[in-house]
Design a protein around this motif. Structure first.
Motif, PDB file in Angstrom:
ATOM      1  N   VAL A   6       0.860  -1.181   0.000  1.00  0.00           N
ATOM      2  CA  VAL A   6       0.000   0.000   0.000  1.00  0.00           C
ATOM      3  C   VAL A   6       0.896   1.230   0.000  1.00  0.00           C
ATOM      4  O   VAL A   6       1.753   1.375   0.869  1.00  0.00           O
ATOM      5  N   TYR A   7       0.682   2.111  -0.963  1.00  0.00           N
ATOM      6  CA  TYR A   7       1.422   3.366  -1.049  1.00  0.00           C
ATOM      7  C   TYR A   7       0.515   4.506  -0.600  1.00  0.00           C
ATOM      8  O   TYR A   7      -0.654   4.581  -1.008  1.00  0.00           O
ATOM      9  N   GLY A   8       1.050   5.390   0.225  1.00  0.00           N
ATOM     10  CA  GLY A   8       0.272   6.539   0.658  1.00  0.00           C
ATOM     11  C   GLY A   8       0.999   7.297   1.739  1.00  0.00           C
ATOM     12  O   GLY A   8       2.212   7.234   1.855  1.00  0.00           O
ATOM     13  N   PHE A   9       0.236   8.022   2.568  1.00  0.00           N
ATOM     14  CA  PHE A   9       0.802   8.617   3.770  1.00  0.00           C
ATOM     15  C   PHE A   9      -0.113   8.263   4.939  1.00  0.00           C
ATOM     16  O   PHE A   9      -1.310   8.023   4.752  1.00  0.00           O
ATOM     17  N   GLU A  35       5.172  10.264   1.777  1.00  0.00           N
ATOM     18  CA  GLU A  35       5.156  11.661   2.215  1.00  0.00           C
ATOM     19  C   GLU A  35       6.279  12.482   1.587  1.00  0.00           C
ATOM     20  O   GLU A  35       6.056  13.596   1.099  1.00  0.00           O
ATOM     21  N   SER A  36       7.483  11.976   1.576  1.00  0.00           N
ATOM     22  CA  SER A  36       8.631  12.754   1.104  1.00  0.00           C
ATOM     23  C   SER A  36       8.643  12.965  -0.400  1.00  0.00           C
ATOM     24  O   SER A  36       9.388  13.824  -0.902  1.00  0.00           O
ATOM     25  N   VAL A  37       7.813  12.205  -1.128  1.00  0.00           N
ATOM     26  CA  VAL A  37       7.823  12.330  -2.594  1.00  0.00           C
ATOM     27  C   VAL A  37       6.449  12.689  -3.154  1.00  0.00           C
ATOM     28  O   VAL A  37       6.239  12.619  -4.370  1.00  0.00           O
ATOM     29  N   MET A  38       5.520  13.088  -2.283  1.00  0.00           N
ATOM     30  CA  MET A  38       4.184  13.432  -2.773  1.00  0.00           C
ATOM     31  C   MET A  38       4.270  14.543  -3.819  1.00  0.00           C
ATOM     32  O   MET A  38       4.917  15.568  -3.613  1.00  0.00           O
ATOM     33  N   GLY A  39       3.620  14.309  -4.959  1.00  0.00           N
ATOM     34  CA  GLY A  39       3.607  15.283  -6.033  1.00  0.00           C
ATOM     35  C   GLY A  39       4.834  15.270  -6.918  1.00  0.00           C
ATOM     36  O   GLY A  39       4.885  16.001  -7.913  1.00  0.00           O
ATOM     37  N   LYS A  40       5.798  14.439  -6.578  1.00  0.00           N
ATOM     38  CA  LYS A  40       7.024  14.353  -7.365  1.00  0.00           C
ATOM     39  C   LYS A  40       6.935  13.168  -8.335  1.00  0.00           C
ATOM     40  O   LYS A  40       5.984  12.390  -8.310  1.00  0.00           O
ATOM     41  N   ALA A  41       7.965  13.042  -9.156  1.00  0.00           N
ATOM     42  CA  ALA A  41       7.921  12.049 -10.233  1.00  0.00           C
ATOM     43  C   ALA A  41       7.693  10.635  -9.717  1.00  0.00           C
ATOM     44  O   ALA A  41       6.947   9.857 -10.331  1.00  0.00           O
ATOM     45  N   GLU A  42       8.318  10.299  -8.601  1.00  0.00           N
ATOM     46  CA  GLU A  42       8.168   8.945  -8.061  1.00  0.00           C
ATOM     47  C   GLU A  42       6.716   8.638  -7.696  1.00  0.00           C
ATOM     48  O   GLU A  42       6.219   7.538  -7.935  1.00  0.00           O
ATOM     49  N   HIS A  43       6.045   9.629  -7.122  1.00  0.00           N
ATOM     50  CA  HIS A  43       4.632   9.460  -6.774  1.00  0.00           C
ATOM     51  C   HIS A  43       3.760   9.445  -8.027  1.00  0.00           C
ATOM     52  O   HIS A  43       2.896   8.577  -8.200  1.00  0.00           O
ATOM     53  N   LEU A  44       3.990  10.407  -8.926  1.00  0.00           N
ATOM     54  CA  LEU A  44       3.152  10.522 -10.117  1.00  0.00           C
ATOM     55  C   LEU A  44       3.297   9.329 -11.059  1.00  0.00           C
ATOM     56  O   LEU A  44       2.387   9.038 -11.832  1.00  0.00           O
ATOM     57  N   ALA A  45       4.403   8.621 -10.960  1.00  0.00           N
ATOM     58  CA  ALA A  45       4.558   7.400 -11.752  1.00  0.00           C
ATOM     59  C   ALA A  45       3.591   6.319 -11.275  1.00  0.00           C
ATOM     60  O   ALA A  45       3.205   5.433 -12.043  1.00  0.00           O
ATOM     61  N   ARG A  51      -2.652  11.628  -6.187  1.00  0.00           N
ATOM     62  CA  ARG A  51      -3.442  11.252  -5.027  1.00  0.00           C
ATOM     63  C   ARG A  51      -2.929   9.932  -4.456  1.00  0.00           C
ATOM     64  O   ARG A  51      -2.043   9.288  -5.014  1.00  0.00           O
ATOM     65  N   VAL A  52      -3.502   9.525  -3.371  1.00  0.00           N
ATOM     66  CA  VAL A  52      -3.287   8.212  -2.762  1.00  0.00           C
ATOM     67  C   VAL A  52      -4.657   7.677  -2.354  1.00  0.00           C
ATOM     68  O   VAL A  52      -5.601   8.466  -2.217  1.00  0.00           O
ATOM     69  N   PRO A  53      -4.763   6.363  -2.176  1.00  0.00           N
ATOM     70  CA  PRO A  53      -3.742   5.327  -2.154  1.00  0.00           C
ATOM     71  C   PRO A  53      -3.455   4.745  -3.538  1.00  0.00           C
ATOM     72  O   PRO A  53      -4.192   4.968  -4.499  1.00  0.00           O
TER      73      PRO A  53
END
Length: 230
Positions: A6-9, A35-45, A51-53
């Protein structure tokens, strides 16, 4: 069975819906804090809409909470949380829609953000946002009170469904606000549902596994990107 992730915060309402369903079905999973990558490339990939989850099972990745919990309920062993009867299933999906459209937006997006999330980041509350939401929260609670007044244990009837786990995290977070503490006692039938849900071994197990509540650093951007305007 491949490991689930599960990915999220940790404080995300919708992330905790997924974690409740996994916990209830005794599915082992890893939580990956974004949390540390929210909105960054790693998250958006993982989630192109920021958004999450996000849920991963082997090489299958899926986002959007309804899709995730439906997949979990069909894929993993344990008590099914989706009714077999088509009318009961429609009623469950109705309540999921209610949470998405009327409960979460006003309890969380409006009130909880203004009363808890933003002040924790030294951002002043917008009282207009809160004032706009409160009548809508009252309406939601009145509907829940009326629907549960027939003595049913859960939203659909005598059995737990995904709908109950959808509703629980929003009602928990709202209970931490002063508005929640004032409103809830006016709806005793709803409060009994909450007590029943909070007392579940599933809920207690997940609560014990969660870290202490801490500020949400990336929420600073919410004040600019998607704070309601009135």
């Amino acid at each position: 069975m491949p490991e689930a992730i599960v990915y999220g915060f940790p404080r995300s309402t919708f992330v905790n819906i997924v974690r409740l369903v996994l916990t209830h079905k005794n599915v082992a999973y890893t939580f990956q804090d974004l949390e540390s990558v929210m909105g960054k490339a790693e998250h958006l990939a993982l989630h192109p809409f920021n958004r999450v989850p996000v849920f991963q099972h082997d090489d299958f990745i899926v986002y959007e909470t309804s899709a995730i919990v439906g997949y979990i309920d069909e894929t993993f062993e344990g008590t099914r949380l989706t009714p077999q009867d088509r009318r009961a299933r429609a009623r469950m999906n109705q309540w999921i829609g209610v949470v998405n459209s009327y409960v979460y937006p006003y309890m969380i997006y409006h009130v909880t953000h203004e009363r808890l999330v933003f002040p924790e980041l030294a951002i002043a509350s917008d009282e207009r946002v809160v004032a706009h939401a409160l009548p809508k929260v009252e309406n939601v609670l009145a509907v829940l009170e009326r629907e549960l007044a027939d003595g049913r244990q859960y939203l659909i009837g005598p059995e737990l469904t995904i709908a109950d786990f959808f509703l629980l995290p929003s009602t928990f977070a709202f209970s931490l606000t002063e508005e929640g503490r004032v409103m809830y006692p006016k709806y005793p039938v709803f409060c009994r549902w909450r007590e029943r849900m909070e007392g579940l071994p599933t809920t207690q197990k997940l609560r014990a596994a969660l870290p202490p509540r801490e500020p949400i650093p990336h929420a600073r951007e919410w004040a600019n990107s998607h704070r309601p305007k009135y």
